[in-house]
Design an enzyme around this catalytic site. Structure first.
Site, short mmCIF file in Angstrom:
data_model
loop_
_atom_site.label_atom_id
_atom_site.label_comp_id
_atom_site.label_asym_id
_atom_site.label_seq_id
_atom_site.Cartn_x
_atom_site.Cartn_y
_atom_site.Cartn_z
N ASP A 48 0.86 -1.18 0.00
CA ASP A 48 0.00 0.00 0.00
C ASP A 48 0.90 1.23 0.00
OD1 ASP A 48 -3.25 0.28 0.74
OD2 ASP A 48 -2.07 2.10 1.10
N CYS A 62 -14.30 -0.82 -7.20
CA CYS A 62 -15.40 -0.22 -6.43
C CYS A 62 -15.95 1.01 -7.13
CB CYS A 62 -14.96 0.09 -5.00
SG CYS A 62 -13.55 1.17 -4.92
N1 SAH Z 1 -8.11 -4.01 0.14
C1 SAH Z 1 -8.38 -3.07 1.20
C2 SAH Z 1 -9.03 -1.78 0.74
C3 SAH Z 1 -8.23 -1.01 -0.29
S1 SAH Z 1 -8.68 0.66 -0.37
C4 SAH Z 1 -9.27 -3.76 2.24
O1 SAH Z 1 -9.91 -4.74 1.93
O2 SAH Z 1 -9.33 -3.27 3.37
C5 SAH Z 1 -7.49 1.28 -1.46
C6 SAH Z 1 -6.09 1.41 -0.89
O3 SAH Z 1 -5.25 1.77 -1.96
C7 SAH Z 1 -5.90 2.47 0.18
O4 SAH Z 1 -5.38 1.86 1.33
C8 SAH Z 1 -4.87 3.44 -0.42
O5 SAH Z 1 -3.91 3.86 0.54
C9 SAH Z 1 -4.20 2.57 -1.45
N2 SAH Z 1 -3.61 3.24 -2.61
C10 SAH Z 1 -4.13 4.24 -3.36
N3 SAH Z 1 -3.33 4.51 -4.40
C11 SAH Z 1 -2.26 3.66 -4.32
C12 SAH Z 1 -1.11 3.42 -5.12
N4 SAH Z 1 -0.89 4.11 -6.24
N5 SAH Z 1 -0.26 2.45 -4.75
C13 SAH Z 1 -0.48 1.72 -3.63
N6 SAH Z 1 -1.56 1.90 -2.83
C14 SAH Z 1 -2.44 2.85 -3.18
#
Ligand code: SAH
Length: 410
Positions: free
Chosen positions: A267, A354
């Protein structure tokens, strides 16, 4: 969900909704608005409102066609593009009493369909016929969001909190304020904070996996409750070395750790990974967490032939509006293409979107194009949506937004 920001010019002071029907304002809608309501939809856009002169923001209104034939009662917003949200085909005379009944119905629905968790969405706005009200339960702490003018007055809030307290007895109820939403609804600013009780931190369980919840202190925590059933499904097929891309606080990774030999979560948010690590400790799991931009990391890993048996992709919503659709699909395709190339034969891909604007059909088309480019074939094991505590109303496609495809890759 996405919201446009507008300059804040003035605030409205709201009168509590009256409990008497007499004098309830009427709003006429255009033939297009009427056709929408006849199709079972609950919204009428501002552009389909013919006359709403003098109607106070956040009022309960009687909606009629141009000839004056009534459709029922709705909540009115003076500033949102969604001017009308229907709440009943009948005349609602006592809204707080109707709210209490609908909360009771929403709780009864969860009692029937929600299993193996003490964290779930108790009320999901339109899908529970309470437009603009969202309540999430994290064990004994409830988080409440108000998203429309009509849900903001004190008598409405009091009805909501007292009904939740009577039926589910939460230790506390915390309001989560999104300042952009209040601006859009021209509601006066408010801070997030406790509405009931004192407790602000707890732990909760989904599918036997434990998570920290802290509503207010430094690292705000929470969860993507809509993925709860998908976590359990992913764990049915996952094996070997697993990669959870966009892992946030470890929702998928912690479930995969039950069945996989090795799990890595990626992340870009360090605070999210710090909570993910605390969650791993809580569950006595060893998971590797990498702070990185997922696009860059997948590019590097696929170039250097890193291979996995299971890969989860759960990015944030790339298409916040219809206009973003093309670039969103390119983003999804790049991620899925790289993940497909990095899976060993017999590997499992769990891929999510989503974005409401990316339909299930479009998402599957994107995935099939990615599989062709990656020279891989994918068998669909499951095509899934959001957990049942986030109900989808058949006649209101906007209530359904999450896609989660699980495939066997060879
Ligand atoms: N899979 C998680 C929810 C993901 S929400 C669950 O089930 O709880 C989306 C996530 O993507 C967030 O935590 C955000 O910090 C991360 N994110 C957004 N852009 C990103 C990027 N370019 N690289 C890595 N992480 C990213």
């Amino acid at each position: 969900m996405s919201y446009r920001c507008i300059a804040l010019t003035h605030y409205h002071v709201f009168m509590p909704p009256t409990s008497k029907e007499s004098g309830r304002p009427k709003i006429k809608v255009s033939p297009r608005g009427a056709a929408r309501l006849k199709s079972g939809h609950l919204w009428v856009y501002k552009s389909d409102v013919v006359a709403a002169d003098g109607v106070l923001p956040g009022s309960l209104v009687t909606v009629t066609d141009q000839r004056g034939k009534p459709f029922g009662t709705a909540l009115y917003s003076s500033s949102s593009q969604i001017a009308i949200r229907m709440i009943s085909h009948d005349q609602v005379t006592d809204w707080p009493t109707v709210i209490r009944q609908r909360i009771s119905d929403a709780i009864a629905y969860r009692e029937r369909f929600v299993r193996d968790t003490n964290a779930y969405r108790v009320i999901f706005s339109e899908a529970d016929l309470l437009p603009g009200l969202v309540v999430d339960r994290y064990n004994d702490i409830f988080s409440l969001q108000i998203l429309t003018q009509a849900m903001d007055p004190n008598p409405v809030r009091e009805a909501v909190i007292s009904q939740l307290a009577t039926q589910l007895n939460p230790a506390s109820v915390i309001e989560r304020v999104d300042p952009r939403v209040r601006e859009l609804e021209t509601l006066p600013p408010r801070n997030s904070g406790l509405l009931h009780g004192e407790k602000t931190a707890t732990t909760f369980t989904m599918n036997g996996v434990q998570f920290h919840f802290d509503a207010l202190e430094g690292q705000k925590t929470g969860a993507f409750l809509d993925q709860r059933e998908n976590y359990a499904s992913a764990a049915l097929y996952a094996h070997g070395n697993a990669l959870d891309v966009f892992c946030y606080q470890g929702g998928f990774a912690l479930h995969l750790a039950k069945v996989c030999d090795q799990v890595t979560g990626i992340d870009s948010s360090r605070p999210a990974l710090e909570v993910a690590d605390q969650n791993a400790t809580l569950n006595r799991r060893e998971i590797e967490w990498i702070e990185a931009n997922a696009f860059d990391l997948l590019k590097d890993y696929s170039a250097s032939n890193h291979l996995y048996d299971t890969i989860v992709l759960d990015p944030p919503a790339f298409a916040k509006t219809k206009r973003d659709l093309d670039s969103a699909i390119r983003g999804y395709k790049e991620l899925n293409l790289r993940a497909l190339k990095m899976l060993r034969p017999g590997g499992i891909l769990v891929t999510c979107s989503c974005s409401y604007h990316v339909s299930q059909t479009t998402f599957l088309e994107m995935l099939s194009a990615a599989a062709i480019d990656a020279h891989r074939s994918l068998r669909l094991l499951e095509v899934r949506g959001q957990a049942k505590d986030h109900p989808v109303l058949l006649n209101m496609p906007e209530t359904g937004y999450l896609k989660c495809v699980i495939g066997d890759v060879s």
